[in-house]
Write a protein that holds these residues in place. Structure first.
Motif, PDB file in Angstrom:
ATOM      1  N   UNK A 118       9.590  -2.956  -4.533  1.00 57.00           N
ATOM      2  CA  UNK A 118       9.241  -4.355  -4.725  1.00 57.00           C
ATOM      3  C   UNK A 118       9.277  -4.740  -6.196  1.00 57.00           C
ATOM      4  N   UNK A 119       8.753  -3.859  -7.049  1.00 58.29           N
ATOM      5  CA  UNK A 119       8.774  -4.126  -8.488  1.00 58.29           C
ATOM      6  C   UNK A 119      10.208  -4.194  -8.999  1.00 58.29           C
ATOM      7  N   UNK A 120      11.066  -3.310  -8.486  1.00 54.45           N
ATOM      8  CA  UNK A 120      12.473  -3.343  -8.890  1.00 54.45           C
ATOM      9  C   UNK A 120      13.134  -4.640  -8.452  1.00 54.45           C
ATOM     10  N   UNK A 121      12.819  -5.106  -7.262  1.00 56.15           N
ATOM     11  CA  UNK A 121      13.419  -6.343  -6.778  1.00 56.15           C
ATOM     12  C   UNK A 121      12.917  -7.551  -7.566  1.00 56.15           C
ATOM     13  N   UNK A 122      11.663  -7.525  -7.986  1.00 54.40           N
ATOM     14  CA  UNK A 122      11.151  -8.592  -8.852  1.00 54.40           C
ATOM     15  C   UNK A 122      11.931  -8.612 -10.169  1.00 54.40           C
ATOM     16  N   UNK A 123      12.156  -7.426 -10.711  1.00 51.18           N
ATOM     17  CA  UNK A 123      12.917  -7.328 -11.956  1.00 51.18           C
ATOM     18  C   UNK A 123      14.345  -7.818 -11.767  1.00 51.18           C
ATOM     19  N   UNK A 124      14.966  -7.401 -10.689  1.00 55.14           N
ATOM     20  CA  UNK A 124      16.338  -7.842 -10.421  1.00 55.14           C
ATOM     21  C   UNK A 124      16.395  -9.359 -10.226  1.00 55.14           C
ATOM     22  N   UNK A 125      15.338  -9.926  -9.645  1.00 53.93           N
ATOM     23  CA  UNK A 125      15.300 -11.377  -9.451  1.00 53.93           C
ATOM     24  C   UNK A 125      15.321 -12.113 -10.787  1.00 53.93           C
ATOM     25  N   UNK A 129       0.816  -1.209   0.000  1.00 54.21           N
ATOM     26  CA  UNK A 129       0.000   0.000   0.000  1.00 54.21           C
ATOM     27  C   UNK A 129       0.846   1.255   0.000  1.00 54.21           C
ATOM     28  N   UNK A 130       2.097   1.137   0.372  1.00 54.64           N
ATOM     29  CA  UNK A 130       3.041   2.254   0.345  1.00 54.64           C
ATOM     30  C   UNK A 130       3.601   2.359  -1.069  1.00 54.64           C
ATOM     31  N   UNK A 131       3.411   3.480  -1.777  1.00 56.05           N
ATOM     32  CA  UNK A 131       3.870   3.587  -3.164  1.00 56.05           C
ATOM     33  C   UNK A 131       5.377   3.423  -3.329  1.00 56.05           C
ATOM     34  N   UNK A 132       6.141   3.842  -2.311  1.00 50.33           N
ATOM     35  CA  UNK A 132       7.594   3.670  -2.385  1.00 50.33           C
ATOM     36  C   UNK A 132       7.959   2.197  -2.298  1.00 50.33           C
TER      37      UNK A 132
END
Length: 309
Positions: free
Chosen positions: A199-206, A191-194
């Protein structure tokens, strides 16, 4: 996110294919799947038009670019319906003869259907999608990939792509050209936009790390041989990034450019140091993996500071 689509498909197909064929052939099939997984973003060809009316600095240019992209982005080329038609059509085209004629007819029908559903621009985008897929298929055939292998690799690549877009921007039209909507909003990671952006960046890095691990495994190499101590420079970058506005999906550029700029700089530094020391290890791979590790460290460092603040 553009590269991550291809790397995820590469990792999935190469890892599975390695169980049934040689490591070299598995890598080739993975690369083919990765190429097909990047193909749907051909609809971004229209986005540079947005730069023509953008007035201002880098942020205004970025906003103009992404605003223009929404006209046709994540529609026809991101459709599961299109994927299940296009994949066997590309495979049929690779066979040639009557099968090739059937495949070409199906692909032509996709272009016509897109013209009917989305007008000239939609048809133009799907036309570019078809031409790109035919180019990938032709190169694969010349490299000795059998038509039977084109079908599953194309299907995995095309069908996996839209699911990588569920965390950012508008959700893809998964059932285009039908009006039925499966998802009306992006999948929230927080719910926190940051935290959502991080989280999206970490998914991409994964996905990057998954592809790297699969590649190193199939080429019988060790990750530790390619990591440089400059990875530690990612830690202070988490603090430097605090100087930019809080990153969100609507204002991600300052943070992303800061972190990726660090990764690029560290990669160049690794290449220069290896050249000076005449190291025998593969410089491009060492540069890429060390940069990836530094960016990952930087994102986690920023996340830790953000959570502690």
């Amino acid at each position: 996110m553009f590269i991550g689509h291809g790397l995820l498909a590469f990792a999935l197909v190469a890892a599975v294919a390695a169980r049934y064929t040689t490591d070299r052939r598995a890598l080739a099939l993975g690369v083919l799947a990765g190429a097909f997984a990047t193909l749907p973003d051909v609809d971004m060809l229209y986005a540079p038009v947005g730069l023509l009316w953008a007035d201002g600095g880098p942020l205004a240019l970025a906003e103009g670019f992404w605003s223009a992209s929404t006209v046709v982005h994540r529609a026809a080329t991101h459709s599961l319906v299109v994927a299940v038609v296009a994949a066997p059509a590309f495979a049929a085209w690779a066979r040639g003869g009557p099968s090739g004629l059937l495949g070409g007819t199906l692909l032509g029908a996709l272009v016509v259907a897109s013209f009917a559903a989305s007008g000239f621009l939609g048809g133009l985008v799907v036309g570019a999608f078809v031409l790109g897929g035919l180019a990938i298929t032709t190169v694969a055939a010349r490299r000795g990939v059998p038509p039977l292998a084109v079908l599953p690799t194309a299907l995995v690549g095309l069908a996996s792509h839209p699911f990588g877009d569920l965390f950012t921007g508008e959700p893809p039209r998964l059932l285009y050209p039908f009006e039925t909507t499966l998802l009306v909003e992006r999948v929230p990671l927080s719910g926190d936009p940051v935290l959502h952006l991080l989280g999206a960046m970490l998914v991409e890095l994964a996905t990057f790390w998954l592809a790297a691990v699969v590649y190193l495994h199939l080429t019988d190499q060790r990750l530790s041989d390619y990591l440089h101590p400059t990875v530690a420079l990612g830690l202070p970058t988490g603090g430097v990034a605090l100087a930019v506005p809080d990153p969100t999906l609507s204002l991600s550029y300052p943070f992303v450019f800061t972190v990726l700029g660090l990764g690029a700089a560290i990669g160049v530094l690794v290449g220069a140091l290896d050249r000076l020391r005449s190291r025998e290890r593969h410089r491009p791979l060492a540069m890429a993996l060390t940069a990836l590790a530094a960016v990952t460290v930087a994102v986690f460092a920023y996340l830790g500071v953000y959570l502690a603040a």
